[in-house]
Design a protein around this motif. Structure first.
Motif, PDB file in Angstrom:
ATOM      1  N   TYR A 143      -2.527  -1.871  -5.241  1.00 44.85           N
ATOM      2  CA  TYR A 143      -1.516  -1.393  -4.311  1.00 44.85           C
ATOM      3  C   TYR A 143      -2.038  -1.300  -2.880  1.00 44.85           C
ATOM      4  CZ  TYR A 143       1.867   1.618  -2.033  1.00 44.85           C
ATOM      5  OH  TYR A 143       2.769   2.127  -1.150  1.00 44.85           O
ATOM      6  N   PHE A 144      -3.217  -0.681  -2.689  1.00 43.94           N
ATOM      7  CA  PHE A 144      -3.757  -0.542  -1.346  1.00 43.94           C
ATOM      8  C   PHE A 144      -3.919  -1.901  -0.659  1.00 43.94           C
ATOM      9  CE2 PHE A 144      -4.984   3.732  -2.630  1.00 43.94           C
ATOM     10  CZ  PHE A 144      -4.886   4.448  -1.447  1.00 43.94           C
ATOM     11  N   ILE A 147      -0.114  -3.620   0.504  1.00 42.88           N
ATOM     12  CA  ILE A 147       0.921  -2.973   1.320  1.00 42.88           C
ATOM     13  C   ILE A 147       1.356  -3.912   2.442  1.00 42.88           C
ATOM     14  CG2 ILE A 147       1.338  -1.099   2.975  1.00 42.88           C
ATOM     15  CD1 ILE A 147      -0.425   0.669   1.266  1.00 42.88           C
ATOM     16  N   GLN A 192      -8.963   0.874   0.956  1.00 41.75           N
ATOM     17  CA  GLN A 192      -9.343   2.027   0.160  1.00 41.75           C
ATOM     18  C   GLN A 192     -10.631   2.602   0.748  1.00 41.75           C
ATOM     19  OE1 GLN A 192      -8.968   1.842  -4.150  1.00 41.75           O
ATOM     20  NE2 GLN A 192      -8.139  -0.229  -3.975  1.00 41.75           N
ATOM     21  N   SER A 197      -5.567   6.085   4.937  1.00 45.22           N
ATOM     22  CA  SER A 197      -4.920   5.174   3.987  1.00 45.22           C
ATOM     23  C   SER A 197      -4.068   5.867   2.930  1.00 45.22           C
ATOM     24  CB  SER A 197      -5.971   4.279   3.318  1.00 45.22           C
ATOM     25  OG  SER A 197      -6.565   3.426   4.268  1.00 45.22           O
ATOM     26  N   ALA A 201      -0.113   5.062   2.255  1.00 38.78           N
ATOM     27  CA  ALA A 201       0.322   4.584   0.943  1.00 38.78           C
ATOM     28  C   ALA A 201       1.405   5.486   0.372  1.00 38.78           C
ATOM     29  CB  ALA A 201      -0.877   4.514  -0.004  1.00 38.78           C
TER      30      ALA A 201
END
Length: 215
Positions: A143-144, A147, A192, A197, A201
């Motif tokens: 996911y990180f 984005i 990350q 961050s 997120a």
């Protein structure tokens, strides 16, 4: 919509940001350690503050490090410089109270005053006191790293339009990654390991940061 926030950041704010910054972490690409930075702390923080507000601050690339995972794969971790962590913390202190009002009481990940132990305690209460029997664990792969920057900016536009704050966020999104001596510019994701961050997120996908929901 908040159009002016940066005026809140002053020397005392920067000192608090430094106090909250982890000092024993691995150094970033400049090799700077906390003991070196503290040798002239007030002057260093004053200079950092001036660069942030004038737009002269240059976000350095993060140093890429890989952490082994239980399934045999590796999780990429971005290690910012100490000063960049302080800068990110200063902006986080501005934004966190704004977005905290959006999150539900069942959300625990990377929230002030909450921990994984609190989430486990809530799960225990759900099973022991409410008669619940199922837990659904959901994760978003990488996911990180995935984005979408344009999507993130649109979400930020709804709440925060302060030019200095938004410029700093853009600089971190574009800073890139230094891996094995090679600089790779990023067009998506947020590293990350960056202090800012998790908040970025969560703003896009709050459900990722809730405790596992019970049914």
């Amino acid at each position: 919509m908040l159009t002016s926030l940066h005026h809140l950041i002053d020397c005392e704010w920067m000192l608090e940001a430094y106090r909250l910054t982890r000092k024993d972490g691995a150094p970033g690409i400049d090799g700077m350690m906390a003991t070196d930075y503290e040798a002239n702390l007030e002057a260093n923080l004053g200079d950092l503050l001036a660069r942030i507000k004038s737009g002269r601050y240059i976000a350095p690339p993060v140093r890429r490090h890989y952490i082994p995972k239980a399934d045999g794969t590796e999780r990429p971790l971005g290690i910012p410089t100490l000063e960049d962590k302080v800068a990110q913390r200063a902006i986080l202190l501005l934004l966190e109270p704004i977005y905290e009002t959006d999150f539900l009481s069942c959300s625990y990940g990377f929230r002030p005053g909450r921990s994984a132990h609190d989430a486990l305690h809530a799960l225990r209460n759900g099973f022991m006191e409410q008669g619940l029997r199922w837990v659904v664990d959901v994760d978003i792969s990488k996911y990180f790293d995935t984005i979408d920057h344009a999507h993130l900016r649109r979400f930020l536009d709804q709440r925060v339009t302060d030019g200095i704050v938004r410029r700093m966020i853009d600089k971190w999104l574009k800073a890139g990654v230094l891996e094995k001596g090679v600089l790779r510019r990023t067009t998506g994701g947020t590293p990350q390991g960056g202090v800012i961050s998790p908040l970025l997120a969560k703003e896009l996908a709050p459900v990722v940061w809730t405790a596992p929901r019970w049914i």
